[in-house]
Enzyme design. Structure first.
Site, PDB file in Angstrom:
ATOM      1  N   ARG A   1       0.814  -1.216   0.000  1.00 19.04           N
ATOM      2  CA  ARG A   1       0.000   0.000   0.000  1.00 19.04           C
ATOM      3  C   ARG A   1       0.854   1.277   0.000  1.00 19.04           C
ATOM      4  O   ARG A   1       0.516   2.273   0.636  1.00 19.04           O
ATOM      5  CB  ARG A   1      -0.969   0.010   1.188  1.00 19.04           C
TER       6      ARG A   1
ATOM      7  N   SER B   1     -11.332  -1.036   2.551  1.00 22.00           N
ATOM      8  CA  SER B   1     -10.608  -1.363   3.787  1.00 22.00           C
ATOM      9  C   SER B   1     -10.057  -0.090   4.407  1.00 22.00           C
ATOM     10  O   SER B   1      -9.353   0.674   3.745  1.00 22.00           O
ATOM     11  CB  SER B   1      -9.460  -2.333   3.494  1.00 22.00           C
TER      12      SER B   1
ATOM     13  N   GLU C   1      -5.567   3.253   5.858  1.00 21.84           N
ATOM     14  CA  GLU C   1      -5.278   3.121   4.436  1.00 21.84           C
ATOM     15  C   GLU C   1      -5.938   4.255   3.665  1.00 21.84           C
ATOM     16  O   GLU C   1      -5.450   4.682   2.620  1.00 21.84           O
ATOM     17  CB  GLU C   1      -5.804   1.769   3.960  1.00 21.84           C
TER      18      GLU C   1
END
Length: 297
Positions: A171, A222, A293
């Protein structure tokens, strides 16, 4: 002063929406108005507009808005949208597409042309640029696996970065580290396979998503990064007894505890406070610090 700036921006050939509510442009369906929402029709006009604005106004670049939580009050900056930067070219050895192309569209175009490798990414919301920015991934694949190079604007010129220069990790990418770089085009590897085989894999992936994710509610996917490979955030939140827990109109999904959903006109503060509460509970139970995130504006 704002009206003068907007008049100039319109002359370049942009569409401009004044005091545009961000809730209309992010998947969370949350967010107050921005000074101006600017939609350039081409990369050339995007660069011209950004170069004009950057020294006189704060500018944020937005793709599909699937990983962003804006605040509810008025935000004193301009948005430059990449939504119309969606051209794609299929060459003999690669695919080149502009950063605003929807990732799902890229997957569909690849499949119809017998190009494999994108199957596990099918159904990830967002633009190609956004996916590269955060190195989006699912089911054991990351978009970094497919990238050949990226063309980005550094504020003065277009620069090409080969994949080994992009600092891809979980990520993360060079573009999260170097905020002045704006992704314009991405070149992907081209692997050939039968379209029917690719489409069947994509069908399996989307069925998994529908079964396991709360796609019927607004969300930003998420919320938290996995802090380490053996720590599954959704499972940890569920074991902490937080599945279905809510603050205001924001709720931990009962389908997948790694998602926060906007189930009843949630506000920015509802989501931020729920994120804070989850972080506190996970640290209390596991001594693990969660990192978000999603981008919180």
């Amino acid at each position: 002063m704002r009206n003068k700036i907007i008049r100039e921006v319109l002359k370049f050939g942009n569409d401009v929406y004044i005091d545009e509510p961000m809730k209309c442009h992010v998947s969370f369906r949350i967010g107050g108005p921005v000074n101006a929402f600017v939609v350039p029709p081409s990369i050339e006009i995007f660069i011209k507009t950004f170069s004009f604005l950057k020294d006189i106004r704060e500018v944020k670049v937005l793709g599909n808005g699937t990983n962003v939580l804006p605040k509810d009050s008025k935000m004193d900056f301009f948005i430059l949208s990449t939504n119309r930067l969606n051209k794609i070219e299929i060459l003999e050895d690669k695919i080149i597409c502009e950063s605003g192309l929807n990732l799902k569209s890229l997957c569909n175009i690849a499949a119809k042309n017998g190009i494999a490798g994108f199957e596990n990414l099918y159904g990830i919301p967002g633009s190609v640029g956004g996916a590269v920015y955060m190195n989006a991934g699912a089911y054991g694949s990351e978009i970094a696996d497919l990238v050949l190079y990226v063309e980005a604007f550094d504020g003065n010129k277009i620069v090409r970065f080969n994949v080994n220069e992009l600092n891809f990790s979980y990520r993360n990418s060079l573009f999260k580290e170097e905020k002045d770089l704006i992704i314009l085009r991405v070149a992907f590897k081209k692997f050939n396979d039968e379209p029917d085989v690719i489409l069947e894999k994509m069908r399996e992936i989307i069925l998994k998503r529908v079964e396991k994710q709360p796609l019927e509610f607004p969300s930003a996917g998420s919320v938290f990064k996995r802090p380490r490979k053996d720590f599954y955030v959704g499972s940890a939140i569920e074991k902490a007894g937080l599945k279905g827990f809510k603050i205001g109109g924001a709720k931990v999904s009962e389908k997948h505890a790694g998602f926060i959903i906007n189930y009843n006109n949630a506000t920015y503060n509802d989501v931020v406070n729920l994120i804070k509460y989850i972080k506190e509970k996970i640290y209390e139970n596991y001594k693990v610090n969660l990192e978000t995130e999603i981008e919180i504006w």
